[in-house]
Write a protein that holds these residues in place. Structure first.
Motif, mmCIF file in Angstrom:
data_model
loop_
_atom_site.group_PDB
_atom_site.id
_atom_site.type_symbol
_atom_site.label_atom_id
_atom_site.label_comp_id
_atom_site.label_asym_id
_atom_site.label_seq_id
_atom_site.Cartn_x
_atom_site.Cartn_y
_atom_site.Cartn_z
ATOM 1 N N ALA B 115 1.712 -2.901 21.791
ATOM 2 C CA ALA B 115 1.245 -2.698 23.173
ATOM 3 C C ALA B 115 1.897 -1.470 23.795
ATOM 4 C CB ALA B 115 1.540 -3.943 23.997
ATOM 5 N N MET B 116 3.137 -1.171 23.355
ATOM 6 C CA MET B 116 3.831 0.028 23.870
ATOM 7 C C MET B 116 3.337 1.308 23.199
ATOM 8 S SD MET B 116 7.695 -1.492 23.983
ATOM 9 C CE MET B 116 8.474 0.091 24.268
ATOM 10 N N GLY B 117 2.474 1.145 22.236
ATOM 11 C CA GLY B 117 1.964 2.325 21.541
ATOM 12 C C GLY B 117 2.835 2.768 20.387
ATOM 13 N N LYS B 118 3.791 1.925 19.997
ATOM 14 C CA LYS B 118 4.638 2.244 18.839
ATOM 15 C C LYS B 118 3.887 1.841 17.574
ATOM 16 C CE LYS B 118 8.256 3.172 21.471
ATOM 17 N NZ LYS B 118 8.691 4.573 21.655
ATOM 18 N N THR B 119 3.334 2.792 16.890
ATOM 19 C CA THR B 119 2.524 2.479 15.714
ATOM 20 C C THR B 119 2.675 3.569 14.665
ATOM 21 O OG1 THR B 119 0.251 2.221 14.907
ATOM 22 C CG2 THR B 119 0.547 3.532 16.889
ATOM 23 N N GLN B 120 2.476 3.172 13.412
ATOM 24 C CA GLN B 120 2.493 4.171 12.336
ATOM 25 C C GLN B 120 1.089 4.692 12.057
ATOM 26 O OE1 GLN B 120 4.762 2.254 9.153
ATOM 27 N NE2 GLN B 120 6.623 3.209 9.920
ATOM 28 N N GLY B 121 0.107 4.172 12.790
ATOM 29 C CA GLY B 121 -1.233 4.750 12.768
ATOM 30 C C GLY B 121 -2.003 4.585 11.474
ATOM 31 N N ARG B 122 -1.595 3.654 10.638
ATOM 32 C CA ARG B 122 -2.336 3.414 9.396
ATOM 33 C C ARG B 122 -2.976 2.041 9.515
ATOM 34 N NH1 ARG B 122 1.073 2.795 5.177
ATOM 35 N NH2 ARG B 122 0.146 4.052 3.523
ATOM 36 N N GLU B 123 -4.273 1.951 9.252
ATOM 37 C CA GLU B 123 -4.997 0.709 9.490
ATOM 38 C C GLU B 123 -4.385 -0.442 8.688
ATOM 39 O OE1 GLU B 123 -9.176 1.099 8.962
ATOM 40 O OE2 GLU B 123 -9.617 -0.723 10.092
ATOM 41 N N TYR B 124 -4.175 -1.550 9.359
ATOM 42 C CA TYR B 124 -3.545 -2.764 8.815
ATOM 43 C C TYR B 124 -2.056 -2.570 8.508
ATOM 44 C CZ TYR B 124 -8.413 -4.139 8.040
ATOM 45 O OH TYR B 124 -9.738 -4.412 8.197
ATOM 46 N N ALA B 125 -1.548 -1.336 8.622
ATOM 47 C CA ALA B 125 -0.121 -1.089 8.362
ATOM 48 C C ALA B 125 0.482 -0.420 9.587
ATOM 49 C CB ALA B 125 0.056 -0.216 7.123
ATOM 50 N N GLU B 126 0.030 -0.850 10.765
ATOM 51 C CA GLU B 126 0.433 -0.176 12.007
ATOM 52 C C GLU B 126 1.890 -0.422 12.369
ATOM 53 O OE1 GLU B 126 -2.178 -2.246 11.821
ATOM 54 O OE2 GLU B 126 -3.980 -1.154 12.406
ATOM 55 N N LEU B 127 2.436 -1.552 11.975
ATOM 56 C CA LEU B 127 3.769 -1.936 12.456
ATOM 57 C C LEU B 127 4.835 -0.919 12.063
ATOM 58 C CD1 LEU B 127 3.636 -5.768 11.678
ATOM 59 C CD2 LEU B 127 3.087 -4.585 13.812
ATOM 60 N N PHE B 201 -5.342 0.254 -1.032
ATOM 61 C CA PHE B 201 -4.854 -0.705 -2.010
ATOM 62 C C PHE B 201 -4.126 -1.831 -1.262
ATOM 63 C CE2 PHE B 201 -0.958 -1.833 -4.233
ATOM 64 C CZ PHE B 201 -1.487 -2.482 -5.319
ATOM 65 N N TYR B 202 -3.294 -1.417 -0.292
ATOM 66 C CA TYR B 202 -2.555 -2.388 0.525
ATOM 67 C C TYR B 202 -3.498 -3.136 1.471
ATOM 68 C CZ TYR B 202 -0.114 -3.930 4.713
ATOM 69 O OH TYR B 202 0.300 -4.670 5.790
ATOM 70 N N GLY B 203 -4.375 -2.365 2.149
ATOM 71 C CA GLY B 203 -5.254 -2.947 3.157
ATOM 72 C C GLY B 203 -6.113 -4.069 2.597
ATOM 73 N N HIS B 204 -6.560 -3.907 1.359
ATOM 74 C CA HIS B 204 -7.357 -4.966 0.749
ATOM 75 C C HIS B 204 -6.476 -6.134 0.299
ATOM 76 C CE1 HIS B 204 -11.305 -6.159 -0.833
ATOM 77 N NE2 HIS B 204 -10.564 -6.955 -1.554
ATOM 78 N N ASN B 205 -5.345 -5.790 -0.312
ATOM 79 C CA ASN B 205 -4.504 -6.848 -0.898
ATOM 80 C C ASN B 205 -3.773 -7.690 0.130
ATOM 81 O OD1 ASN B 205 -5.326 -6.004 -3.334
ATOM 82 N ND2 ASN B 205 -3.343 -5.314 -4.076
ATOM 83 N N VAL B 206 -3.485 -7.088 1.309
ATOM 84 C CA VAL B 206 -2.718 -7.870 2.277
ATOM 85 C C VAL B 206 -3.574 -9.039 2.784
ATOM 86 C CG1 VAL B 206 -3.270 -6.661 4.433
ATOM 87 C CG2 VAL B 206 -1.010 -7.654 4.104
ATOM 88 N N PHE B 207 -4.887 -8.888 2.715
ATOM 89 C CA PHE B 207 -5.762 -10.020 3.003
ATOM 90 C C PHE B 207 -6.076 -10.792 1.722
ATOM 91 C CE2 PHE B 207 -6.397 -7.359 6.665
ATOM 92 C CZ PHE B 207 -6.507 -8.264 7.698
ATOM 93 N N GLY B 208 -6.511 -10.023 0.689
ATOM 94 C CA GLY B 208 -7.025 -10.665 -0.519
ATOM 95 C C GLY B 208 -5.975 -11.401 -1.321
ATOM 96 N N LEU B 209 -4.768 -10.854 -1.396
ATOM 97 C CA LEU B 209 -3.744 -11.496 -2.228
ATOM 98 C C LEU B 209 -2.827 -12.403 -1.428
ATOM 99 C CD1 LEU B 209 -2.630 -8.815 -4.837
ATOM 100 C CD2 LEU B 209 -4.003 -10.859 -5.175
ATOM 101 N N LEU B 210 -3.076 -12.493 -0.133
ATOM 102 C CA LEU B 210 -2.312 -13.436 0.682
ATOM 103 C C LEU B 210 -3.205 -14.601 1.098
ATOM 104 C CD1 LEU B 210 0.192 -14.257 2.283
ATOM 105 C CD2 LEU B 210 -0.567 -12.775 4.122
ATOM 106 N N LEU B 211 -4.308 -14.270 1.782
ATOM 107 C CA LEU B 211 -5.145 -15.338 2.328
ATOM 108 C C LEU B 211 -5.939 -16.062 1.239
ATOM 109 C CD1 LEU B 211 -6.432 -13.717 5.637
ATOM 110 C CD2 LEU B 211 -4.292 -14.879 5.156
ATOM 111 N N THR B 212 -6.459 -15.314 0.260
ATOM 112 C CA THR B 212 -7.280 -15.971 -0.773
ATOM 113 C C THR B 212 -6.480 -16.992 -1.585
ATOM 114 O OG1 THR B 212 -8.692 -14.031 -0.901
ATOM 115 C CG2 THR B 212 -8.823 -15.570 -2.741
ATOM 116 N N PRO B 213 -5.326 -16.634 -2.160
ATOM 117 C CA PRO B 213 -4.607 -17.657 -2.937
ATOM 118 C C PRO B 213 -4.110 -18.815 -2.081
ATOM 119 C CG PRO B 213 -3.644 -15.467 -3.291
ATOM 120 C CD PRO B 213 -4.670 -15.325 -2.224
ATOM 121 N N LEU B 214 -3.628 -18.522 -0.862
ATOM 122 C CA LEU B 214 -3.150 -19.613 -0.011
ATOM 123 C C LEU B 214 -4.302 -20.555 0.344
ATOM 124 C CD1 LEU B 214 -0.614 -17.944 2.478
ATOM 125 C CD2 LEU B 214 -0.109 -19.466 0.583
#
Lengths: 91, 456
Positions: B115-127, B201-214
Motif C-alpha cells: 500500500a505504501m508503494g514499496k514493490t519490486q515491480g515484478r508480477e507475483y513477486a512484488e514483495l 517460471f516462478y509466477g506459474h510455479n508459485v501457484f501451480g506447485l503450491l496450490l495444486t499439490p495442497l
C-alpha cells in the motif's frame, strides 16, 4: 551455459526428486498399495464425528437475518447490473 | 513403526490458527479484488488516494489471495490430516502456533508495504526483500513441522496426501527464494530476458506447485472419508503425483511464447503443458471413481461438496491451461482478460473451493460440534459457484473481444466501451464473492468459538 539459474533449478529439482524417489523405492513406499487405499478410513472413530445438536431459536433468527442481508446484497447487485445494461454502460 | 491404530492427542491449535487466518484474509483479499474491479469500471473513483490506486490494490489482492486465503486454508486441512494419516501427533503444536503468528505478521507487512508503494515491480513477486525473507522463514517453519511429523510417524506407508503436502511446501520454499532472486536484495531481479524467464517460471510455479499439490492432498483425504469408501487406486494416485513433479516444474515459459526466449525452452514449456493431461486425468479419474455412486454422501457433507466442485473446476482450468499454451490459441487469448478468467477459475474455483471445503470438513471434527450454520455454508457455496462461473464467462468474452481487436491492429482505447459492461458485471460478481467471504468468516468464527451448532 544458457540461463544458469533456470537450468540449475531444473537440475536441483530433478536431483531432489530422484533421491526421494529412490528412497521411496527402497523404503517400500510402492508396496502394499491395497492397504494404502484404506488409510484415510483407518482413523474413523465415532469421536471424530460431530454430534447432532438442535439449533437454538436465537441462532435460527440470526441465520435468517444474515440470509436476509445476503439476499438484499444480491438484489443490489441485480439492480446495478440492470441499470448498467439499461444505460448501455454510458453515464 | 507400526501400522496399528494409535491414540492421538491433538488439540488442533495449528489447524485452527490457519483456519481463522484463511477466513479472515479471504475477507480482506476479496475486498481488494472488488475494489480493483470497481476501479477498472470507474477509473477516477480513488484517483487522489495514493495507497488505493489500482497499481497497489492489484498486488495486494493477488498476494492476499495466494498467501492469505487459499494457502492457509489448505494448510489448515493439511495440519489436521497429516498427523491422522501418519497415526501420530503433530511434531510441535507450539511451533505451529509460532508459524501461524509469523505468517500473519508477514501478511500485515505485505499489505502495508504494498500500500505504501514499496514493490519490486515484478508480477507475483512484488514483495520487497525483507518480506520475501519472512515468507521463506514462515515456509521453513511449516517444512520443519511437517517433515518432523513424517519422521516420527507410526504408519509406515505415506498416503498420497502426505506426499503432496511435502512436495508443495518444499518446492515452494525453493521456488520462492529463487523466483524472488533473494540473493540480490536491492532489486530482486536479474537483467533482461533471463529475468523474464525466471519470473514466469516462478509466477506459474508459485501457484501451480503450491496450490495444486495442497489441493490434491485435501481432495485425496476428504473424498474417501466423505464417501466412506477406499481410494479407487493408490498406485494411480502415485503415478499422478510423480508425473506432476516431472511435467509441472518447468512449464512457466508458456507465458513467454511471444518473447525472444530460446525455442528449446518454449518447446519444453508447450510439450509439458499439454503433458499435464496425464497427472490431471490420473487425479480426476481416481477421485471421480472413488465417488462413483456416492454423490449423495458428498452432497450431504458441505465440506466434501466444496471439494468435489473444486475437482470439476480443476478439469476445466487444466484443459483450458493446456490449450492456452498452444501458440495459435495464445495469439488471441494472451495479454487480455481471458487469462484473468483462467486465473480466477483456477485459484478461486479450484484451489479456493477446495480450501473452503477442507475447512468446512475439518471444522466440526476439530471442535467436536456441528457447524454453526450449514445453511450459511451452503449459501456461501452457491455464491462462490455463481461468482466463479460468472467471472469465467464475462472475462472470457471480454478477453476474446480484446484479443480479436489486438490481432486486427485496433487501438486499445477504442475497445474499452465494448468491454465496459463486462467490467460492470465483473464488479457485481466481485461483490457477491466478497459477501460470501464475510458470511464464511462469520460462520467459521461462530462455529469455532461460540455456537453449539445446529442440526446438519
Amino acid at each position: 551455459m544458457y540461463y544458469p539459474y533456470f537450468i540449475s533449478y531444473m537440475v536441483a529439482g530433478l536431483v531432489i526428486s530422484l533421491v526421494v524417489f529412490i528412497w521411496a523405492l527402497n523404503n517400500g513406499q510402492f508396496k502394499d498399495q491395497q492397504r494404502a487405499r484404506y488409510l484415510p478410513l483407518k482413523d474413523e472413530t465415532d469421536e471424530d464425528e460431530p454430534p447432532m445438536v438442535r439449533a437454538k431459536k436465537i441462532s435460527r433468527h440470526e441465520t435468517y437475518a444474515l440470509m436476509f442481508l445476503a439476499f438484499a446484497g444480491l438484489a443490489v447487485i441485480a439492480a446495478v447490473l440492470f441499470f448498467a445494461l439499461l444505460k448501455g454502460g454510458q453515464p | 513403526m507400526t501400522g496399528e491404530s494409535q491414540a492421538i492427542t491433538q488439540n488442533y491449535a495449528t489447524a485452527k490458527g490457519f483456519c481463522i487466518t484463511s477466513a479472515f484474509w479471504m475477507v480482506v483479499a476479496t475486498f481488494m479484488g472488488l475494489l480493483g474491479a470497481t476501479e477498472l469500471m470507474a477509473p477516477d473513483l480513488l484517483e487522489n488516494v495514493g495507497w488505493l490506486v489500482f497499481g497497489r490494490v492489484r498486488p495486494i489482492h493477488i498476494n492476499l489471495v495466494l498467501f492469505g486465503f487459499v494457502t492457509p486454508g489448505l494448510l489448515s486441512a493439511a495440519f489436521y490430516y497429516v498427523p491422522k494419516l501418519l497415526r501420530t501427533d503433530l511434531y510441535s503444536e507450539k511451533l505451529g502456533k509460532i508459524t501461524v503468528f509469523a505468517w500473519n505478521v508477514t501478511l500485515v507487512a505485505a499489505v502495508v508495504s504494498l500500500a505504501m508503494g514499496k514493490t519490486q515491480g515484478r508480477e507475483y513477486a512484488e514483495l520487497i526483500w525483507p518480506i520475501d525473507m519472512m515468507v521463506v522463514a514462515a515456509f521453513s517453519l511449516v517444512i520443519i513441522n511437517i517433515i518432523m511429523t513424517v519422521k516420527q510417524r507410526r504408519e509406515p506407508i505415506l498416503y498420497v496426501s502426505v506426499w503432496y503436502v511435502c512436495a508443495a511446501v518444499i518446492l515452494t520454499a525453493i521456488t520462492y527464494g529463487l523466483g524472488n532472486i533473494i540473493w540480490k536484495p536491492s532489486s530482486g531481479a536479474l537483467v533482461g530476458i533471463p529475468d523474464a524467464i525466471i519470473l514466469w517460471f516462478y509466477g506459474h510455479n508459485v501457484f501451480g506447485l503450491l496450490l495444486t499439490p495442497l489441493s490434491a492432498g485435501v481432495t485425496y483425504y476428504v473424498i474417501p472419508k466423505a464417501c466412506r469408501a477406499p481410494l479407487y487406486s493408490h498406485t494411480l494416485s502415485l503415478w499422478g503425483f510423480w508425473s506432476l513433479l516431472v511435467v509441472y516444474t518447468h512449464i512457466g515459459t508458456h507465458h513467454l511464447l511471444q518473447v525472444p526466449v530460446p525455442t528449446w525452452l518454449k518447446v519444453i514449456a508447450i510439450v509439458d503443458s499439454n503433458a499435464m493431461v496425464i497427472p490431471v486425468m490420473a487425479f480426476l479419474i481416481n477421485i471421480w471413481y472413488t465417488a462413483k455412486g456416492k454423490l449423495g454422501e458428498i452432497h450431504a457433507d458441505i465440506g466434501a461438496k466444496f471439494v468435489f466442485t473444486g475437482t470439476i473446476m480443476y478439469f476445466f482450468v487444466s484443459i483450458q491451461g493446456s490449450m492456452m499454451s498452444l501458440p495459435d490459441v495464445q495469439r488471441v487469448t494472451h495479454f487480455n482478460n481471458w487469462v484473468v478468467a483462467h486465473a480466477h477459475l483456477g485459484v478461486l474455483g479450484f484451489a479456493g473451493m477446495i480450501a473452503l471445503g477442507g475447512i468446512y470438513y475439518i471444522l466440526p471434527r476439530m471442535t467436536g460440534r456441528p457447524l454453526y450454520s450449514r445453511l450459511l455454508a451452503v449459501f456461501q457455496y452457491w455464491m462462490i459457484l455463481i461468482g466463479t462461473v460468472g467471472f469465467t464467462v464475462v472475462l472470457t468474452i471480454a478477453g476474446l473481444i480484446q484479443g480479436n481487436a489486438w490481432l486486427n491492429g485496433e487501438t486499445v482505447y477504442r475497445i474499452l466501451p465494448q468491454i465496459h459492461v463486462y467490467y460492470v458485471t465483473r464488479a457485481a460478481l466481485g461483490l457477491m464473492i466478497f459477501s460470501s467471504a464475510v458470511i464464511g468468516f462469520y460462520n467459521i468464527i461462530r462455529s469455532m468459538f461460540f455456537s453449539p451448532g445446529e442440526t446438519s
